[in-house]
Design a protein around this motif. Structure first.
Motif, mmCIF file in Angstrom:
data_model
loop_
_atom_site.group_PDB
_atom_site.id
_atom_site.type_symbol
_atom_site.label_atom_id
_atom_site.label_comp_id
_atom_site.label_asym_id
_atom_site.label_seq_id
_atom_site.Cartn_x
_atom_site.Cartn_y
_atom_site.Cartn_z
ATOM 1 N N VAL A 160 0.847 -1.201 0.000
ATOM 2 C CA VAL A 160 0.000 0.000 0.000
ATOM 3 C C VAL A 160 0.881 1.249 0.000
ATOM 4 C CG1 VAL A 160 -1.754 1.292 1.289
ATOM 5 C CG2 VAL A 160 -1.849 -1.211 1.206
ATOM 6 N N PRO A 161 0.710 2.154 -0.961
ATOM 7 C CA PRO A 161 1.512 3.381 -0.992
ATOM 8 C C PRO A 161 1.083 4.355 0.104
ATOM 9 C CG PRO A 161 -0.119 3.424 -2.741
ATOM 10 C CD PRO A 161 -0.227 2.066 -2.104
ATOM 11 N N LEU A 162 1.928 5.366 0.328
ATOM 12 C CA LEU A 162 1.738 6.218 1.495
ATOM 13 C C LEU A 162 1.794 7.703 1.165
ATOM 14 C CD1 LEU A 162 4.175 3.843 2.601
ATOM 15 C CD2 LEU A 162 2.826 4.477 4.588
ATOM 16 N N VAL A 163 1.056 8.463 1.964
ATOM 17 C CA VAL A 163 1.241 9.909 2.077
ATOM 18 C C VAL A 163 1.760 10.152 3.488
ATOM 19 C CG1 VAL A 163 0.126 12.167 2.128
ATOM 20 C CG2 VAL A 163 -0.563 10.460 0.415
ATOM 21 N N CYS A 164 2.981 10.658 3.606
ATOM 22 C CA CYS A 164 3.665 10.779 4.890
ATOM 23 C C CYS A 164 3.628 12.224 5.380
ATOM 24 C CB CYS A 164 5.117 10.319 4.768
ATOM 25 S SG CYS A 164 5.306 8.589 4.304
ATOM 26 N N VAL A 165 3.198 12.396 6.628
ATOM 27 C CA VAL A 165 3.117 13.711 7.258
ATOM 28 C C VAL A 165 3.922 13.646 8.558
ATOM 29 C CG1 VAL A 165 1.558 15.549 8.016
ATOM 30 C CG2 VAL A 165 0.781 13.901 6.301
ATOM 31 N N VAL A 209 10.742 6.324 2.209
ATOM 32 C CA VAL A 209 9.555 5.995 1.420
ATOM 33 C C VAL A 209 9.547 6.793 0.124
ATOM 34 C CG1 VAL A 209 7.032 6.187 1.355
ATOM 35 C CG2 VAL A 209 8.162 5.312 3.411
ATOM 36 N N GLU A 210 9.852 8.077 0.225
ATOM 37 C CA GLU A 210 9.849 8.935 -0.951
ATOM 38 C C GLU A 210 10.917 8.518 -1.954
ATOM 39 O OE1 GLU A 210 9.255 13.611 -1.341
ATOM 40 O OE2 GLU A 210 11.258 13.104 -0.595
ATOM 41 N N ILE A 211 12.134 8.250 -1.461
ATOM 42 C CA ILE A 211 13.220 7.860 -2.364
ATOM 43 C C ILE A 211 12.924 6.518 -3.021
ATOM 44 C CG2 ILE A 211 15.653 7.134 -2.397
ATOM 45 C CD1 ILE A 211 16.236 9.404 -0.480
ATOM 46 N N ALA A 212 12.241 5.630 -2.301
ATOM 47 C CA ALA A 212 11.863 4.335 -2.873
ATOM 48 C C ALA A 212 10.742 4.457 -3.900
ATOM 49 C CB ALA A 212 11.444 3.377 -1.760
ATOM 50 N N GLY A 213 10.114 5.630 -3.988
ATOM 51 C CA GLY A 213 9.032 5.821 -4.945
ATOM 52 C C GLY A 213 7.701 5.265 -4.494
ATOM 53 N N ALA A 214 7.596 4.921 -3.180
ATOM 54 C CA ALA A 214 6.376 4.279 -2.670
ATOM 55 C C ALA A 214 5.441 5.259 -1.984
ATOM 56 C CB ALA A 214 6.745 3.152 -1.702
ATOM 57 N N ALA A 243 5.501 0.228 -4.011
ATOM 58 C CA ALA A 243 5.124 -0.371 -2.723
ATOM 59 C C ALA A 243 5.064 -1.883 -2.852
ATOM 60 C CB ALA A 243 3.786 0.185 -2.255
ATOM 61 N N GLY A 244 4.571 -2.378 -3.980
ATOM 62 C CA GLY A 244 4.544 -3.820 -4.215
ATOM 63 C C GLY A 244 5.937 -4.422 -4.302
ATOM 64 N N ARG A 245 6.861 -3.671 -4.909
ATOM 65 C CA ARG A 245 8.247 -4.146 -4.968
ATOM 66 C C ARG A 245 8.818 -4.315 -3.561
ATOM 67 N NH1 ARG A 245 12.820 -1.523 -4.260
ATOM 68 N NH2 ARG A 245 11.819 0.540 -4.386
ATOM 69 N N LEU A 246 8.569 -3.328 -2.699
ATOM 70 C CA LEU A 246 9.055 -3.437 -1.329
ATOM 71 C C LEU A 246 8.329 -4.542 -0.573
ATOM 72 C CD1 LEU A 246 9.485 0.338 -0.479
ATOM 73 C CD2 LEU A 246 11.300 -1.364 -0.621
ATOM 74 N N ALA A 247 7.059 -4.751 -0.879
ATOM 75 C CA ALA A 247 6.314 -5.838 -0.228
ATOM 76 C C ALA A 247 6.960 -7.184 -0.515
ATOM 77 C CB ALA A 247 4.861 -5.840 -0.700
ATOM 78 N N ALA A 248 7.394 -7.390 -1.742
ATOM 79 C CA ALA A 248 8.050 -8.652 -2.086
ATOM 80 C C ALA A 248 9.361 -8.808 -1.327
ATOM 81 C CB ALA A 248 8.293 -8.713 -3.596
ATOM 82 N N GLU A 249 10.111 -7.721 -1.189
ATOM 83 C CA GLU A 249 11.383 -7.805 -0.477
ATOM 84 C C GLU A 249 11.159 -8.028 1.014
ATOM 85 O OE1 GLU A 249 14.596 -5.307 -1.593
ATOM 86 O OE2 GLU A 249 13.604 -4.611 -3.414
ATOM 87 N N ILE A 250 10.136 -7.386 1.573
ATOM 88 C CA ILE A 250 9.828 -7.606 2.989
ATOM 89 C C ILE A 250 9.374 -9.044 3.224
ATOM 90 C CG2 ILE A 250 8.214 -6.975 4.834
ATOM 91 C CD1 ILE A 250 8.329 -4.092 3.731
#
Length: 421
Positions: free
Chosen positions: A339-344, A357-362, A392-399
């Protein structure tokens, strides 16, 4: 053969569930596990199936009541002021008290390994003095300076070239120097237990046998290098015991999950602005306020359900976007679900997590003061642009690959001298 593990933690919000997840996993492997913790955490410790032990002279906090928060960093006017509260109220100031309580427990009941939150330098001091194996537990990105990453705190992107290296050298001094005020009480605690002084507080963070990072290696910078004692063992994705049952808002529109810290961080105004923003979008909002904010105080439109708590891991199976303060726990659960994010970011380590998160493009990073219109525009962009969900899906696979085996348990059993079954 069963081994004995003593954990040491404090009422630090999001750091508690991953710590207790590791403790529970060791118990499930047949080990004897107990947890030194604030009394306010004892129900949560018991729910994890392990034995709570109370601090006696060390500070006692309760995140459900801002007046009982130990560090009260929401009162600080600057990031340096917030840092000073962590230094003076947890890491260094009460080091002698944490050391005394930990040593008393180690003398009363044996432990093969002490597993302490990395900020509890007093507890780590006691383990070193007692001659037991010691593991520091980091429940966020590795925060200690190491090559390949800018100074931890401001949320800077890595910089190359002479100017970038100069920036990092200057900022490193700015960030490390304030630790010096914590050195006298830390060395006093060490002296009281027959240990030699350390030259700096940063050096003290490096004295444990292992530093276990409960964070995805894939989330940190690819070129970063770590000391040999550091192990990335993957995130823990368990929800806290108090999360309750999942109730979703009605309808079929995309779900936006909102959560801005399980501790009090003056987040009521940002929560209100996010609720107003979601009211202008074709989404369903599920907003969790945490135990320190009354959900009834957050005015919300009809498409936003506001509740004190919900199991985020279950909610994320339905979510299209997460809007978060970029607390490590919420971020890694979202990424693990793709799931992608908006970070505050509101403070603490959150600017660092948000930057990754931003640098990862997620996801995207916003200021805490962003207007409802700006928030709505950004949430819409993340929902409409498939690249964010793809990353975000790419990171999900790595996690998923990182968590396919319980590396934290493996490391701790090896430290205890037990062969891996």
């Amino acid at each position: 053969m069963s081994k004995s593990f003593l954990f040491a933690t404090w009422s630090g919000g999001g750091a508690v569930p991953p710590t207790l997840s590791v403790a529970r996993a060791l118990r499930d492997r047949g080990h004897d596990v107990r947890v030194l913790a604030d009394r306010s955490l004892h129900d949560e410790v018991t729910a994890a199936g392990v034995r709570p032990v109370a601090w006696t002279t060390a500070p006692q906090g309760d995140i459900t009541d801002p007046a009982k928060d130990i560090i009260r960093d929401f009162e600080a006017r600057t990031p340096l002021g917030a840092f000073a509260r962590l230094r003076d109220r947890i890491a260094c100031g009460p080091a002698a008290d944490y050391a005394r309580d930990t040593m008393a427990e180690l003398r009363a009941r044996r432990a093969d390994v002490l597993v302490a939150d990395f900020t509890l330098l007093g507890a780590l001091t006691a383990g070193e003095a007692a001659g037991v194996r010691v593991a520091s537990l980091g429940t966020t990105l590795y925060p200690i300076p190491s090559p390949g990453a800018p100074p931890f705190g401001p949320g800077l992107a890595p910089a190359g070239g002479p100017l970038g290296r100069l920036r990092d050298r200057v900022l490193m001094k700015v960030i490390v120097t304030p630790w010096a005020k914590g050195l006298p009480p830390l060395n006093a605690a060490r002296a009281a237990h027959g240990l030699p002084p350390v030259k700096s507080v940063v050096d003290a963070f490096g004295r444990a046998d292992r530093f276990l990072v409960l964070s995805p290696r894939a989330l940190d910078y690819p070129g970063r290098r770590f000391p040999a004692r550091v192990r990335h063992v993957g995130p823990r994705l368990d929800d806290p015991a108090w999360a309750g049952e999942l109730e979703l808002p009605g309808g079929q529109a995309p779900l936006a999950l909102v959560g801005l810290s399980s501790t009090y961080m003056n987040q009521r105004a940002p929560l209100e602005r996010i609720a107003r923003a979601l009211g202008t979008l074709p989404v369903r909002g599920l907003m969790t306020t945490g135990p320190a904010v009354d959900p009834a105080t957050i005015p919300a439109p009809g498409n936003v359900l506001v509740t004190a708590s919900a199991p985020h891991r279950a909610a994320l199976r339905h979510a299209a976007v997460t809007i978060t303060h970029a607390g490590h726990g919420t971020v890694v659960k979202s990424l693990a679900a793709g799931v992608p994010l908006v970070c505050v970011p509101l403070g603490r380590d959150q600017a660092e997590v948000a930057r990754r998160v931003e640098i990862a493009g997620a996801g995207v990073v916003m200021r805490r003061s962003a207007s409802p219109r700006a928030i709505a525009r950004t949430v819409g962009r993340v929902l409409d642009d498939p690249s964010y969900r793809r990353q975000a899906g790419r990171l999900a696979a790595e996690i998923a690959a990182e968590t396919s085996t319980d590396r934290a348990v493996i490391e701790l059993e090896e430290l205890a001298g037990r062969p891996i079954a």
